[in-house]
Enzyme design. Structure first.
Site, PDB file in Angstrom:
ATOM      1  N   ASP A 297       0.853  -1.181   0.000  1.00  0.00           N
ATOM      2  CA  ASP A 297       0.000   0.000   0.000  1.00  0.00           C
ATOM      3  C   ASP A 297       0.892   1.235   0.000  1.00  0.00           C
ATOM      4  OD1 ASP A 297      -3.009   0.883   0.577  1.00  0.00           O
ATOM      5  OD2 ASP A 297      -1.662   2.182   1.727  1.00  0.00           O
ATOM      6  N   ILE A 298       0.599   2.174  -0.918  1.00  0.00           N
ATOM      7  CA  ILE A 298       1.396   3.404  -0.984  1.00  0.00           C
ATOM      8  C   ILE A 298       1.012   4.296   0.193  1.00  0.00           C
ATOM      9  CG2 ILE A 298       1.934   5.422  -2.392  1.00  0.00           C
ATOM     10  CD1 ILE A 298       1.231   3.804  -4.862  1.00  0.00           C
TER      11      ILE A 298
ATOM     12  N   GLU B 109      -4.537   2.561  -4.305  1.00  0.00           N
ATOM     13  CA  GLU B 109      -3.080   2.499  -4.211  1.00  0.00           C
ATOM     14  C   GLU B 109      -2.608   1.179  -3.627  1.00  0.00           C
ATOM     15  OE1 GLU B 109      -4.594   4.506  -0.432  1.00  0.00           O
ATOM     16  OE2 GLU B 109      -5.149   4.345  -2.547  1.00  0.00           O
TER      17      GLU B 109
END
Length: 504
Positions: free
Chosen positions: A377-378, A420
């Site tokens: 996950d960004i 994301e």
């Protein structure tokens, strides 16, 4: 006559009746011959019918005793002289209009009649008695009839011989015509059989294409069967490989192919009765034509039953049908790709991940092989979007997808779950290997600058959760949940870090 039947009176009657009968067949014979010369013969028929009536009347009168035979001779002679004179007058009137053989017959008959009349004159005492050669006159007439009959026989034989020759010639001619017709019918039958076979082969190719899932599989199917469709003519089947043609199937004699798969080369290709260039093409939803394969056929040997000028259009129709099926196959493949592929990053999507996860779990359990799963996950991606805008965020997602493809194996499955968040499924990989690969990825992301519109933006960081079976998980069905919990723990630990699921 006495030795055969001793009845003198009977023999007198027979002789008298034969004498009375003598003009009847003569008149009938002349009437028949003159009728063939298209002359009027009704009076001849009256003459022989009159003599026939006299014969019947004389026979009945003598049998019933009304008159004696001796009394009838003068009457018959008088009637015969009168009818003969009428006959002579009629014949002389048409004598110049009859043929030579008919003239000979008439003259012979008149000679015989002249002898008979002379014999009558002697018998009645009108002239002094002398020996009259009646038999010679009858013989002369008989010889004339026999000669003419023999001449007719020879003429008939010559006509029959000519007719036989003509019939044989006609029979031979008809036989030759029938032979030619039979050969044409045989060629037509072979032509129809050849055409039916080629259409069946084309139909089989279309059916095989309908079972394919990808365009590549379809081109392989075409390459396996296209030679059978084109034989006995030579040819080459090639597919597009980068910017060149790659020969997949060659048969017959060598056929040179174009070096470039450009539209101009294909459209300028020669197509005639000796060779043909048949492109296999697909059209996307935007109407753009793409050439995927090329078939070139050349007439190196003629087919006896199916000439090239008929085969080329047949092959063109078959290729058109195959092209339609290829277009449908490409459309299905494109739709399938869209249903399993993320449009932005070109990675597989959540739907694909859900299906492949079940398959890999079942395979790992069956083969007792490890299976690992990573969720990335960004960090603070919403803030990045708010700062630089969503187009810059899309560029960041593309950069992230490129890094994921570079850092993981070809056997690993990289998907975008949404937003994301990304997931990586690693078959036959243990937790330690995943941790090492994840750390390399984290550092790479941290050190990568996002380039957008000619400027470099700030770097991003990622948080990663890892779950591995059977090393870190008891139940492979819970791999995703456990990796998600590990990701949640990484985010709670300050982000830009990696956490592994714990074995309970």
């Amino acid at each position: 006559m006495k030795l055969v039947w001793d009845k003198p009176l009977l023999w007198n009657y027979v002789g008298a009746y034969a004498y009375f009968l003598l003009p009847i067949p003569m008149f009938m014979l002349l009437a028949e011959w003159l009728s063939k010369a298209h002359l009027e013969v009704r009076h001849f028929q009256w003459l022989w019918k009159f003599h026939l009536m006299f014969l019947v009347a004389a026979g009945m009168g003598s049998l019933f005793g009304v008159v004696s035979i001796s009394q009838l001779y003068p009457i018959f002679d008088g009637i015969f002289i009168v009818t003969l004179l009428l006959l002579i007058a009629s014949v002389l009137f048409v004598f110049n209009r009859v043929r030579l053989e008919q003239k000979i017959l008439i003259l012979a008959y008149f000679g015989f009649c002249a002898v008979m009349m002379l014999d009558m004159f002697v018998a009645h005492g009108w002239v002094s008695w002398s020996s009259v050669p009646v038999s010679s006159g009858a013989l002369l007439f008989a010889v004339a009839i026999i000669g003419l009959s023999f001449n007719h026989y020879l003429f008939t034989q010559r006509r029959l011989a000519k007719l036989n020759i003509s019939l044989e010639s006609e029979v031979n001619e008809r036989t030759e015509q029938l032979t030619v017709m039979a050969e044409k019918e045989k060629l037509r039958s072979e032509s129809l059989l050849f055409q039916q076979q080629k259409l069946e082969i084309a139909g089989d190719i279309v059916l095989a294409l309908e079972t394919c899932h990808t365009l590549e599989q379809g081109l392989d199917k075409i390459g396996n069967s296209i030679a059978e469709l084109c034989l006995p003519y030579s040819g080459v089947f090639s597919v597009v490989n980068s910017d060149n043609w790659q020969d997949i199937q060659c048969w017959g004699r060598n056929v040179e192919m174009p070096t470039s798969p450009s539209v101009a080369v294909i459209e300028q290709a020669i197509f005639d009765q000796k060779q043909g260039l048949f492109p296999f093409k697909i059209v996307n939803k935007q109407g753009v034509v793409s050439y995927v394969a090329l078939l070139q056929v050349k007439v190196t040997e003629e087919s006896r039953c199916y000439p090239a000028d008929q085969f080329m259009p047949l092959l063109e129709r078959a290729v058109d049908k195959i092209n339609m099926t290829l277009a449908n196959l490409a459309l299905r493949e494109e739709l399938q790709r869209f249903s399993y592929e993320d449009v932005l990053t070109k990675l597989k999507n959540r739907r694909f991940f859900t299906e492949v996860l079940e398959y890999e779990i079942a395979s790992s359990e069956r083969n007792q092989e490890p299976l690992s799963l990573l969720i990335c996950d960004i960090d603070h991606f919403k803030k990045f979007n708010d700062t630089y805008g969503h187009p810059a965020g899309d560029e960041a997602l593309k950069t992230m997808a490129a890094l994921l493809n570079r850092f993981f194996r070809q056997a690993d499955i990289v998907c975008r779950l949404g937003g994301e968040e990304f997931v990586i499924l690693m078959p036959r990989a243990k937790g330690g290997d995943c941790l090492q690969r994840a750390e390399q990825l984290r550092l790479a992301v941290e050190n990568t600058k996002i380039e957008y519109e000619g400027a470099f933006l700030e770097s991003l960081t990622i948080s990663i959760g890892i779950a591995s079976w059977p090393e870190l998980s008891v139940d492979p069905q819970r791999l995703f949940q456990e990796a998600d919990l590990a990701l949640y723990e990484a985010k709670n630990s300050g982000r830009n870090c990696i956490r592994m699921a714990r074995l309970n």
